[in-house]
Design a protein around this motif. Structure first.
Motif, PDB file in Angstrom:
ATOM      1  N   MET A   1      30.834   8.143   4.362  1.00 50.03           N
ATOM      2  CA  MET A   1      32.264   8.147   4.105  1.00 50.03           C
ATOM      3  C   MET A   1      32.811   9.561   4.208  1.00 50.03           C
ATOM      4  SD  MET A   1      34.200   7.143   0.631  1.00 50.03           S
ATOM      5  CE  MET A   1      35.500   8.339   0.460  1.00 50.03           C
ATOM      6  N   SER A   2      33.946   9.707   4.856  1.00 47.05           N
ATOM      7  CA  SER A   2      34.584  11.015   4.906  1.00 47.05           C
ATOM      8  C   SER A   2      36.081  10.844   4.739  1.00 47.05           C
ATOM      9  CB  SER A   2      34.289  11.700   6.246  1.00 47.05           C
ATOM     10  OG  SER A   2      34.987  11.051   7.276  1.00 47.05           O
ATOM     11  N   VAL A   3      36.710  11.841   4.116  1.00 50.88           N
ATOM     12  CA  VAL A   3      38.155  11.781   3.928  1.00 50.88           C
ATOM     13  C   VAL A   3      38.759  13.103   4.339  1.00 50.88           C
ATOM     14  CG1 VAL A   3      40.024  11.531   2.252  1.00 50.88           C
ATOM     15  CG2 VAL A   3      37.954  10.160   2.000  1.00 50.88           C
ATOM     16  N   LEU A   4      39.846  13.054   5.094  1.00 50.08           N
ATOM     17  CA  LEU A   4      40.546  14.293   5.395  1.00 50.08           C
ATOM     18  C   LEU A   4      42.036  14.084   5.212  1.00 50.08           C
ATOM     19  CD1 LEU A   4      42.080  14.704   8.452  1.00 50.08           C
ATOM     20  CD2 LEU A   4      39.772  14.073   9.142  1.00 50.08           C
ATOM     21  N   SER A   5      42.712  15.162   4.866  1.00 51.95           N
ATOM     22  CA  SER A   5      44.146  15.064   4.648  1.00 51.95           C
ATOM     23  C   SER A   5      44.846  16.008   5.600  1.00 51.95           C
ATOM     24  CB  SER A   5      44.446  15.431   3.192  1.00 51.95           C
ATOM     25  OG  SER A   5      45.830  15.664   3.059  1.00 51.95           O
ATOM     26  N   ARG A   6      45.888  15.511   6.260  1.00 52.41           N
ATOM     27  CA  ARG A   6      46.616  16.373   7.190  1.00 52.41           C
ATOM     28  C   ARG A   6      48.096  16.262   6.917  1.00 52.41           C
ATOM     29  NH1 ARG A   6      43.996  16.673  12.476  1.00 52.41           N
ATOM     30  NH2 ARG A   6      46.024  16.955  13.435  1.00 52.41           N
ATOM     31  N   LYS A   7      48.821  17.368   7.146  1.00 52.70           N
ATOM     32  CA  LYS A   7      50.279  17.304   7.038  1.00 52.70           C
ATOM     33  C   LYS A   7      50.864  17.384   8.436  1.00 52.70           C
ATOM     34  CE  LYS A   7      51.965  18.557   2.568  1.00 52.70           C
ATOM     35  NZ  LYS A   7      51.268  19.524   1.720  1.00 52.70           N
ATOM     36  N   THR A   8      51.833  16.549   8.721  1.00 57.05           N
ATOM     37  CA  THR A   8      52.526  16.663  10.003  1.00 57.05           C
ATOM     38  C   THR A   8      53.991  16.991   9.725  1.00 57.05           C
ATOM     39  OG1 THR A   8      53.078  14.316  10.139  1.00 57.05           O
ATOM     40  CG2 THR A   8      50.977  14.988  11.089  1.00 57.05           C
ATOM     41  N   LYS A   9      54.603  17.688  10.683  1.00 59.36           N
ATOM     42  CA  LYS A   9      55.962  18.194  10.440  1.00 59.36           C
ATOM     43  C   LYS A   9      57.020  17.448  11.236  1.00 59.36           C
ATOM     44  CE  LYS A   9      55.034  22.900   8.923  1.00 59.36           C
ATOM     45  NZ  LYS A   9      53.676  22.651   8.432  1.00 59.36           N
ATOM     46  N   SER A  10      56.579  16.508  12.073  1.00 61.30           N
ATOM     47  CA  SER A  10      57.553  15.777  12.899  1.00 61.30           C
ATOM     48  C   SER A  10      56.892  14.491  13.383  1.00 61.30           C
ATOM     49  CB  SER A  10      57.940  16.619  14.115  1.00 61.30           C
ATOM     50  OG  SER A  10      56.784  16.796  14.923  1.00 61.30           O
TER      51      SER A  10
END
Lengths: 145, 335
Positions: A1-10
């Protein structure tokens, strides 16, 4: 199991993330998307489909529940199934859709509003949650189970 | 020519008898109110309801028209686009009836049916013209060079206009179906309350995008207190509606100018929206364009429009064979 968090701006950024994610998918992959109205689920699906070489316009299948698009994965063709369970209130109706044929077939299944059918999702899946941070920013958490 | 029309593409079971493509002898629409409870159409429920209602609805259409099956000269049925399970009920029924009674059959595209609702109600309109087909499942700009000759100029890239109406009505707690609910609420609301974004896309494009607008309303509402929402519910509804109408009118008129057409017509459920009709009329008047739209009962899904389109093809000896299948994403194609 792996989890990643990303922020997008558009929306374009969300689409780009979808294209990146598409590279991790294999025939039989199931991607469960959850997040409130307007959080970018369809946009992310459009990105994944673009990464899978889908040429058809990917639109919200709210009225038809399932759209199917021919795509390409590693030089071979693959079906992409796009579910939108927004209108689903009763899991009985979901069972009647014949979901097993999609989930356990050779295509790639992308499900919007997947939280409505959590107990039917296969154990091995991608779980994506989208959150609205501001007008254009989204936090996107991707888990692989 | 007496045509029996059958339409089951979504949640309405409909049948109609139309004479010569312009005289409606009966127009029976059985609406599945069961969906009210769900805030939308549930496909499996829809197709089960169609099975229950198809025979009584077709019988009622024949009875009301005062004609017997022996007099029917052709059967027109919707083959797509729509929910596959729903389409199949009407289609299988029509095929069986055609086969057993030896009545010619023609499959009709649902979008073309909506366009024909205008020819049915206003027999004097002659193409070329531009048609905006806007409903719960569709938002398209079609150039109608002639009956049966279509050019798709633009369509939605995400949500259909009617879908945005439904989703926003749900966010505002105005009920289902969302289109009429927002239309009603808006008459008392302030359309200038908030300027929601108008997605016009590229300068030359006739495509639509309503997803961003829906998101903007959802975010706007999420920031309001319950009291503020209560106070401004109808103002938000009116402001949202104004944004949708602005884009529809602008693209429709620009499509007319591009094609040098002097007529613009509306079709589909959203064509019943009062503000859309009003705004289109006033903008079109400035440019001396003629505007047409069907009466509300022919805007929403019905079988009279299918029968009218069917008459056009059947009277030209076009037929579908029994291999005709339901096509959920059927594109609008030319004859």
């Amino acid at each position: 199991m792996s989890v990643l968090s990303r922020k997008t701006k558009s929306p374009e950024g969300t689409k780009e993330l979808g294209r990146d994610l598409s590279q991790q998918l294999k025939p039989g992959s199931v991607v469960a998307l959850s997040g409130s109205l307007g959080s970018g689920k369809t946009v992310l699906v459009q990105g994944i489909c673009s990464g899978l070489g889908v040429e058809k316009a990917v639109t919200s299948p709210t009225f038809v529940i399932i759209n199917e698009y021919p795509g390409r994965l590693n030089e071979s063709s693959v079906w992409v199934y796009h579910f939108d369970l927004y209108r689903l209130e009763d899991v009985e109706e979901f069972i009647n859709l014949g979901y097993e044929e999609y989930f356990y077939g050779k295509g790639i299944t992308l499900i919007e509003w997947a939280e409505k059918v959590r107990e039917f999702l296969p154990k091995s899946r991608f779980e994506i949650n989208l959150k609205i941070i501001s007008e254009n920013e989204r936090e996107i958490i991707v888990g692989e189970f | 020519m007496l045509i029996l029309g059958i339409e089951t593409s979504c949640d309405e079971t409909a049948s109609s008898v139309v004479e010569d493509g312009s005289r409606i002898l009966s127009n029976v629409v059985y609406s599945q109110i069961v969906h009210n409870r769900y805030g939308g159409v549930v496909p499996e429920l829809a197709s089960r309801e169609h099975i229950r209602s198809i025979v009584p609805v077709v019988r009622a259409a024949l009875d009301e028209a005062g004609v017997s099956l022996e007099q029917i000269e052709g059967i027109a049925v919707t083959y797509g686009p729509g929910l596959v399970g729903s389409l199949l009920i009407g289609l299988s029924f029509a095929k069986a009836l055609s086969f057993s009674r030896g009545i010619p059959l023609i499959g009709i595209n649902h979008i073309e049916g909506h366009i024909f609702a205008n020819f049915l109600e206003h027999p004097d309109i002659s193409p070329p013209l531009v048609c905006l087909v806007i409903s719960g499942g569709h938002s398209t700009v079609v150039y109608v060079a002639d009956k049966g000759q279509y050019e798709l100029m633009g369509q939605t890239r995400d949500d259909a206009a009617g879908e945005a109406f439904d989703k926003v009505a749900k966010v505002l707690n105005l009920g289902y179906p969302g289109g009429p609910a927002i239309d009603r609420a808006s008459t008392r609301g302030d359309a200038d309350f908030f300027k929601f974004p108008r997605a016009r896309l590229e300068a030359e494009s006739f495509d639509f995008s309503f997803s961003g607008l829906k998101t903007a309303v959802a975010i706007f509402v999420s920031k309001l207190s319950e009291e503020e929402l209560k106070k401004h519910r109808i103002d938000i509804a009116a402001s949202f509606q104004e944004a949708v109408v602005d884009v529809l009118v602008e693209k429709g008129i620009r499509a007319c100018q591009k094609k040098n057409s002097d007529k613009i017509v509306l079709a589909g459920g959203v064509a019943g929206n009062r503000r859309l009709r009003e705004k289109l009329r006033s903008e079109a008047e400035k440019l001396k364009l003629q505007v047409f739209y069907p009466s509300p009962v022919l805007c929403t899904d019905n079988a009279a429009m299918i029968a009218a389109a069917g008459e056009f093809y059947l009277s030209r000896k076009k037929r579908s064979d029994l291999a005709l299948n339901a096509v959920p994403y059927a594109p609008l194609s030319s004859a």
